[in-house]
Design an enzyme around this catalytic site. Sequence first.
Site, short mmCIF file in Angstrom:
data_model
loop_
_atom_site.label_atom_id
_atom_site.label_comp_id
_atom_site.label_asym_id
_atom_site.label_seq_id
_atom_site.Cartn_x
_atom_site.Cartn_y
_atom_site.Cartn_z
N ASN A 19 0.82 -1.23 0.00
CA ASN A 19 0.00 0.00 0.00
C ASN A 19 0.85 1.27 0.00
O ASN A 19 0.40 2.31 -0.49
CB ASN A 19 -0.92 -0.04 1.24
CG ASN A 19 -1.56 1.30 1.50
OD1 ASN A 19 -2.54 1.67 0.87
ND2 ASN A 19 -1.00 2.06 2.45
N TYR A 52 3.55 9.61 -11.15
CA TYR A 52 2.63 8.77 -10.39
C TYR A 52 1.90 7.80 -11.33
O TYR A 52 1.80 6.60 -11.05
CB TYR A 52 1.64 9.67 -9.65
CG TYR A 52 0.65 8.92 -8.77
CD1 TYR A 52 1.03 8.44 -7.53
CD2 TYR A 52 -0.66 8.71 -9.20
CE1 TYR A 52 0.13 7.75 -6.72
CE2 TYR A 52 -1.57 8.02 -8.40
CZ TYR A 52 -1.16 7.55 -7.16
OH TYR A 52 -2.06 6.86 -6.37
N SER A 65 -3.96 2.47 -9.02
CA SER A 65 -4.81 3.64 -9.25
C SER A 65 -5.34 3.58 -10.67
O SER A 65 -4.66 3.06 -11.58
CB SER A 65 -3.98 4.91 -9.07
OG SER A 65 -4.60 6.00 -9.71
#
Length: 258
Positions: free
Chosen positions: A86, A183, A132
């Site tokens: 995580n 990201y 994501s």
Amino acid sequence: MLQTALVTGASRGIGLEVCRELHRQGYVVLLGARQLDLGERAAAEIAAGDSDVQAVALDVCSEQGVAALAERARREDWELDVLVNNAGVSLQSFGADVVMRTLATNVFGAIRVTDALLPFLRTGARVVNVSSGMGELSGLGAELRRRFEAVRDRASLLELSREFERDVRSGRHSARGWPTSAYAVSKVALNAFTRLLAGEQPRLRVNAVCPGWVRTEMGGSSAPRSAAEGAAGIVWAATLPADGPSGGFFRDAHRIPW
Ligand code: NDP
């Protein structure tokens, strides 16, 4: 027999909520935190005085720290049922240094921890890589998309990451099909690692999960989901049965396109 879960980056946010829910479901929880005192505080918040939630010092970027954790696992005969990768960062600016720092945590941190703990994962254990929607392949040019889909080993993942960094450094990244987001690329690469590991380890259930847009330090206060809501899909993947899916990308327990 009690099941054991280790969650990285669990001092706050989504990771903390994953720990809270797994503990509620009866798991022994090893709550990974870069700063042990913050981890201990988080563990006490979930279950004060209950040894079934224990903070462990874990900086996923520290080669030495991860090796020490694996050594402890060996000494103490750990048998893990769940590993949740995580820990993650989303840095403000964009540039080659941000690319390196982002990939170091979000991709190579997850790979380092997973590889170090593989010998301690029971058959049937679940590995969840917290990804994501920004890690969808559609954010890349066609050639890069094809190369990420073709990743079959860690070396090609490392090479793609180095190439991204080089292209950003030389100002050519857009022309080469990369998004202007370290990201996003980190989560594309984490999804590629998910598929790679699922193929290597048919004895495990390995999946990537997008938690949605969640109110945490990273997600900000306008996000529609609470941390507990974001954690739910991760806990689903962390508690899959032996015949559950592996190598997939999920949100809210539904498969989404990579
Ligand atoms: P937070 O920023 O609230 O928490 C991130 C956690 O990761 C913190 O506990 C932080 O620890 C830890 N961390 C960062 N770097 C390291 C490291 N090197 N080693 C160990 N731990 C580290 O973020 P969220 O809870 O929102 O994010 C959790 C995951 O969910 C991330 O992977 C993120 O990318 C993903 N995600 C989040 C979304 C959102 O909307 N919030 C959306 C989609 C995905 P420390 O306290 O030491 O900094």
